[in-house]
Design an enzyme around this catalytic site. Sequence first.
Site, PDB file in Angstrom:
ATOM      1  N   HIS C 136       0.870  -1.178   0.000  1.00  0.00           N
ATOM      2  CA  HIS C 136       0.000   0.000   0.000  1.00  0.00           C
ATOM      3  C   HIS C 136       0.911   1.234   0.000  1.00  0.00           C
ATOM      4  O   HIS C 136       2.001   1.200   0.566  1.00  0.00           O
ATOM      5  CB  HIS C 136      -0.846  -0.051   1.280  1.00  0.00           C
ATOM      6  CG  HIS C 136      -1.937   0.963   1.364  1.00  0.00           C
ATOM      7  ND1 HIS C 136      -1.730   2.264   1.756  1.00  0.00           N
ATOM      8  CD2 HIS C 136      -3.268   0.855   1.110  1.00  0.00           C
ATOM      9  CE1 HIS C 136      -2.891   2.907   1.762  1.00  0.00           C
ATOM     10  NE2 HIS C 136      -3.841   2.080   1.363  1.00  0.00           N
ATOM     11  N   ASP C 213       2.840  -4.903   7.776  1.00  0.00           N
ATOM     12  CA  ASP C 213       1.648  -4.075   7.635  1.00  0.00           C
ATOM     13  C   ASP C 213       0.438  -5.006   7.696  1.00  0.00           C
ATOM     14  O   ASP C 213       0.131  -5.710   6.730  1.00  0.00           O
ATOM     15  CB  ASP C 213       1.708  -3.321   6.307  1.00  0.00           C
ATOM     16  CG  ASP C 213       0.418  -2.557   6.023  1.00  0.00           C
ATOM     17  OD1 ASP C 213      -0.533  -2.660   6.828  1.00  0.00           O
ATOM     18  OD2 ASP C 213       0.373  -1.868   4.992  1.00  0.00           O
ATOM     19  N   GLN C 216      -4.735  -5.290   6.663  1.00  0.00           N
ATOM     20  CA  GLN C 216      -5.730  -6.157   6.040  1.00  0.00           C
ATOM     21  C   GLN C 216      -5.733  -7.571   6.636  1.00  0.00           C
ATOM     22  O   GLN C 216      -6.511  -8.413   6.182  1.00  0.00           O
ATOM     23  CB  GLN C 216      -5.484  -6.251   4.523  1.00  0.00           C
ATOM     24  CG  GLN C 216      -5.600  -4.941   3.774  1.00  0.00           C
ATOM     25  CD  GLN C 216      -7.048  -4.454   3.618  1.00  0.00           C
ATOM     26  OE1 GLN C 216      -7.987  -5.207   3.862  1.00  0.00           O
ATOM     27  NE2 GLN C 216      -7.204  -3.195   3.230  1.00  0.00           N
ATOM     28  N   LYS C 239     -10.954  -0.482   9.812  1.00  0.00           N
ATOM     29  CA  LYS C 239     -11.143  -1.651   8.959  1.00  0.00           C
ATOM     30  C   LYS C 239     -11.553  -2.877   9.775  1.00  0.00           C
ATOM     31  O   LYS C 239     -11.741  -3.958   9.220  1.00  0.00           O
ATOM     32  CB  LYS C 239      -9.844  -1.975   8.203  1.00  0.00           C
ATOM     33  CG  LYS C 239      -9.443  -0.922   7.176  1.00  0.00           C
ATOM     34  CD  LYS C 239      -8.347  -1.440   6.266  1.00  0.00           C
ATOM     35  CE  LYS C 239      -7.520  -0.333   5.651  1.00  0.00           C
ATOM     36  NZ  LYS C 239      -8.166   0.354   4.530  1.00  0.00           N
ATOM     37  N   CYS C 379      -4.588   2.544  -3.872  1.00  0.00           N
ATOM     38  CA  CYS C 379      -3.382   2.970  -3.148  1.00  0.00           C
ATOM     39  C   CYS C 379      -2.273   1.930  -3.269  1.00  0.00           C
ATOM     40  O   CYS C 379      -1.478   1.753  -2.324  1.00  0.00           O
ATOM     41  CB  CYS C 379      -3.668   3.237  -1.686  1.00  0.00           C
ATOM     42  SG  CYS C 379      -4.802   4.607  -1.446  1.00  0.00           S
TER      43      CYS C 379
HETATM   44  C1  LIG Z   1      -2.502  -2.828   3.332  1.00  0.00           C
HETATM   45  C2  LIG Z   1      -2.818  -1.500   3.885  1.00  0.00           C
HETATM   46  N1  LIG Z   1      -1.876  -0.820   4.557  1.00  0.00           N
HETATM   47  C3  LIG Z   1      -2.114   0.391   5.091  1.00  0.00           C
HETATM   48  C4  LIG Z   1      -3.338   0.989   4.965  1.00  0.00           C
HETATM   49  C5  LIG Z   1      -3.533   2.348   5.552  1.00  0.00           C
HETATM   50  O1  LIG Z   1      -4.476   2.360   6.566  1.00  0.00           O
HETATM   51  P1  LIG Z   1      -5.012   3.773   7.058  1.00  0.00           P
HETATM   52  O2  LIG Z   1      -5.637   4.418   5.844  1.00  0.00           O
HETATM   53  O3  LIG Z   1      -6.010   3.494   8.092  1.00  0.00           O
HETATM   54  O4  LIG Z   1      -3.830   4.532   7.532  1.00  0.00           O
HETATM   55  C6  LIG Z   1      -4.364   0.317   4.266  1.00  0.00           C
HETATM   56  C7  LIG Z   1      -5.716   0.875   4.088  1.00  0.00           C
HETATM   57  O5  LIG Z   1      -5.992   1.861   3.469  1.00  0.00           O
HETATM   58  C8  LIG Z   1      -4.090  -0.944   3.723  1.00  0.00           C
HETATM   59  O6  LIG Z   1      -5.021  -1.616   3.049  1.00  0.00           O
END
Ligand SMILES: Cc1ncc(COP(=O)(O)O)c(C=O)c1O
Lengths: 151, 151, 421, 421
Positions: C136, C213, C216, C239, C379
């Site tokens: 991401h 990370d 998900q 999420k 993203c």
């Molecule tokens: C794999 C992953 N990492 C990081 C994020 C970032 O999360 P947040 O937008 O809550 O900071 C997301 C979601 O948008 C994600 O799907």
Amino acid sequence: MTTDTLYQEIILDHYKHPAGRGLREPFDGESHQVNPTCGDEMTVRVRLAGDRVKDLSYDGKGCSISQASASVLHQLVAGHRVDEAFGTCDAFTELMQGRGEVEPDEDVLGDGIAFAGVARYPARIKCALLSWMAFRDAVARALAMAGKERA
Amino acid sequence: MTTDTLYQEIILDHYKHPAGRGLREPFDGESHQVNPTCGDEMTVRVRLAGDRVKDLSYDGKGCSISQASASVLHQLVAGHRVDEAFGTCDAFTELMQGRGEVEPDEDVLGDGIAFAGVARYPARIKCALLSWMAFRDAVARALAMAGKERA
Amino acid sequence: MNELASPLDAEQVRKDFPILERRLAGDRPLVYLDSANTSQKPRAVLDALADHYERHNANVARAVHQLGEEATAAYENARTKVAAFIGAPSRDEVVFTKNASEALNLVANTLASGLAADPRFRLGPDDDVVITEMEHHSNIVPWQLACQRTGTRLRWFGLTDEGRLEVSNLVDLVTERTKIVAMVHQSNILGTVNSVSPIVARAREVGALVMLDCAQSVPHKPVDVTELGVDLIAFTGHKMCGPTGIGVLWGRTEVLDALPPFLGGGEMIETVDMTGSTFAPIPHKFEAGTPPIAQAVGLGTAVDYLSDLGMVNVAAHERALTTYALERLGEIDGVRFVGPRLPISRGGTVSFTVDGIHPHDVGQVLDELGIAVRVGHHCARPVCVRYGIPATTRASFYLYTTPAEVDALVDGVKQVQRFFG
Amino acid sequence: MNELASPLDAEQVRKDFPILERRLAGDRPLVYLDSANTSQKPRAVLDALADHYERHNANVARAVHQLGEEATAAYENARTKVAAFIGAPSRDEVVFTKNASEALNLVANTLASGLAADPRFRLGPDDDVVITEMEHHSNIVPWQLACQRTGTRLRWFGLTDEGRLEVSNLVDLVTERTKIVAMVHQSNILGTVNSVSPIVARAREVGALVMLDCAQSVPHKPVDVTELGVDLIAFTGHKMCGPTGIGVLWGRTEVLDALPPFLGGGEMIETVDMTGSTFAPIPHKFEAGTPPIAQAVGLGTAVDYLSDLGMVNVAAHERALTTYALERLGEIDGVRFVGPRLPISRGGTVSFTVDGIHPHDVGQVLDELGIAVRVGHHCARPVCVRYGIPATTRASFYLYTTPAEVDALVDGVKQVQRFFG
Ligand SMILES: Cc1ncc(COP(=O)(O)O)c(C=O)c1O
Ligand SMILES: Cc1ncc(COP(=O)(O)O)c(C=O)c1O
């Protein structure tokens, strides 16, 4: 819970008439502790003799609980064996962290049992423990120093 | 609002049979625009002759709205005077940003009036405007270049 | 299909989520297939938020009054719950941030700051940071910025055509130069669940940190940090049935202790003088300013809700749905999956393209039918670049998703094809 | 006293705040005098949060579906409201952060990063940062960390015995070396409202930026950034009837444009390649990851609530209360104010000591009476050091505070004195 649970007569007595207050020379170990939330400070000095705490002297600024607690600390450990003093420390810490559910042993804690009510006031536990943490640390420093000198 | 408000027959026609598509040489100015939310891309080239847009050629990847909009752009500005073309640009932009409350002028916007419904879909406005932004930028670059050459 | 081999009764679960009764334009029922973007919230979480604000609202860690003590207890209790939820050995290892992105940035930033005492926690020009091509943006950009500041080299694992990590060059990629490997546990675009242990093993060989990370993964399956054996993980409240405005950084005590402070101020200090300050122990060292108090309380309730259902059951439910969705979508001519085609080592996130029709158009027509999917690069633009596509359509499932909703999606895609055909 | 020369009917206002009906231990009514720490929330804000989660919850800026459009519109609409509330010339100048501390850190951090193209926005060893001795830790520590990283010198305005800024050395303090003056608008411990214009004038002379910490001013009086003439301000939602988990950074467009990005990821990008990224325009450039969506919606509603009452009226109400409190507390033997003794250029935050009794003990006994005040250094330890005290007791007022609550405080302090006397 009312103020009286917290501010036992014994605590107010120690606060108004502290035992052994003031920093004295000579000493083998000193520790300065701060309570970041309220800015309270406590300095504790220990003088050891063999396996005994010959004197414990202290000074600090703080609330009635922290001042009274230091006075009780002095009463309970000055003149006693170090291992006994650490046992008392353990018992007092356990009482403070026991959420009001620990039954204090008067034989071990003496006037310290008056602090049982403090355990129900999370914001004040640190006040009660400040001098005790400083004592533990001061002894550790004294012993470390002694060890170095022997080596 | 139904899909039909958005996907007018005219739009689908332009999407399936785009006018003037493909990048052509020679050209005086080129601009590449990206829609960060969806990754759509559009390249627009202009060839100027005097005060006229002699040709507008384009290529890109994107949704039906962005592709159809580029086709309409070509239809409306290729062969027209630059100032006229900019007027059309202004009218189209106004229509898109008008939240569905602007009444489009068919004399100015031609097939462009079919995009009136897009204005009610905030996420798609950028798609419709992508080629128009590229056009404006390409002309600006062409003029700047011409200015430099004269200087 | 109406019967799913799932341990969850999704129809029952749905009753806990008020928004699922929402009617959209044209009086269409909501078919919410965008939970990888953000999840919906159960009534219990909304009630916890309301109760907090209506009865216990106060600032934390600063007050000797009753409301302050209640708010502090509630906030710290949420930390305890979150720690238990991820198998953290100590509650002090749980740091509340504003989202997963802040947690990832916190680590990249403090490593790049050069303020750590121990050189293992300082990035420099002789070091590598290793990420992957399926990250991401929130796990790419922080490292790009960190590398830009420090001259560190950024390297990455590539992807196989199947949408899995290319690990054949593990030994060449993760070397003595590597300070940290930062990678996604479950890809938010491909659905791929990465196998972490070989990478951890290699990182241990060369003395590199591993950050995962888990944005998900934590919401969708049991995650145990001790079992994973990594050093740091990040995830996000919104999420996993929790409120927006809260995320979590977990790190091993030794690692968090070694990192210098990130944001300064508020309760992260021990003592402040005009000429210099000392800092509180973890977790407070990393929690500058008033934290997301109500949001932590909400997240704690979300964790309770998920635990009551059982994360093993949540994962099994999603596996059954994914199996079904891959099968049914796969039958449609012109639908191509981006990511693993088989329901093995993957989560309930299914990305696909429809031949000749741009994802924006797919999503738009689905939306008219009340079906909420996400379209775009999600993203994770490098993944789109890798597979030579501008974007995908992505359907993502959660504990309230039903097979009937998968059917609606399948019918919707067919309608899209007719419309643009 | 029951009649206050105030344009607000506090009894009426109180009905909007559910928590004010709370009964504490011993069935005592709540006397909440800790609003400078965090404010209570009106029903309207709680309803807005619930409505958002129950009907419109989705991620923003990423979706083409109806919920996504509604959530995005609600989030961006909150930005428009906040911009109008502080007189910002453009809504794009409003950046949502997690709290005021993040906003302050954002500026310190990006100035220290060295990544700005324009040298005016890069701190170095030949530069000064100027703060004051009355800052909240959140406006001290970030600058200490920034200066540590860059070798920049940190200087500060001192305080007069009256609790006001010592500005006699303005010209010596703010010089050609000064890159930024960062100071509090209203002190959270002294109550002092600083006069900003002479400092702005001097900063303009030497080309320094001015950042104002408005965490304690925006909630309590009309603040107009254009009128103030500063470059940047920070404030926080939870102190102004809004939820926790949200803060605001406002900056002039030219300034925000010139600052490099802070946190990376999510929607703050324009395009991402594995080898490098470009960034979105402001405000999104500074909003990495999923923002505090519901919290922004709540803050927007809080701003509506405050605007409906009128910030001029809120300020007048607090001024009347403060006048009354200074008078009545001042009559008690042994009470000493820390901060201005006169209700002039000061807000509704009254710090004091009680001779011979530690603030912890004052606060504790007051709490038993149901009176919530804050005791300690109030995250402004240098002020305590300056006045040679370990801590203070602080009562702070807001739009729901009544003169009867001031009376309760006065009686409480007397009871404290009797108890420890
Ligand atoms: C794999 C992953 N990492 C990081 C994020 C970032 O999360 P947040 O937008 O809550 O900071 C997301 C979601 O948008 C994600 O799907
Ligand atoms: C003057 C001042 N600045 C900054 C802050 C920090 O605000 P927050 O805790 O919301 O980050 C506060 C409040 O604690 C404050 O009173």
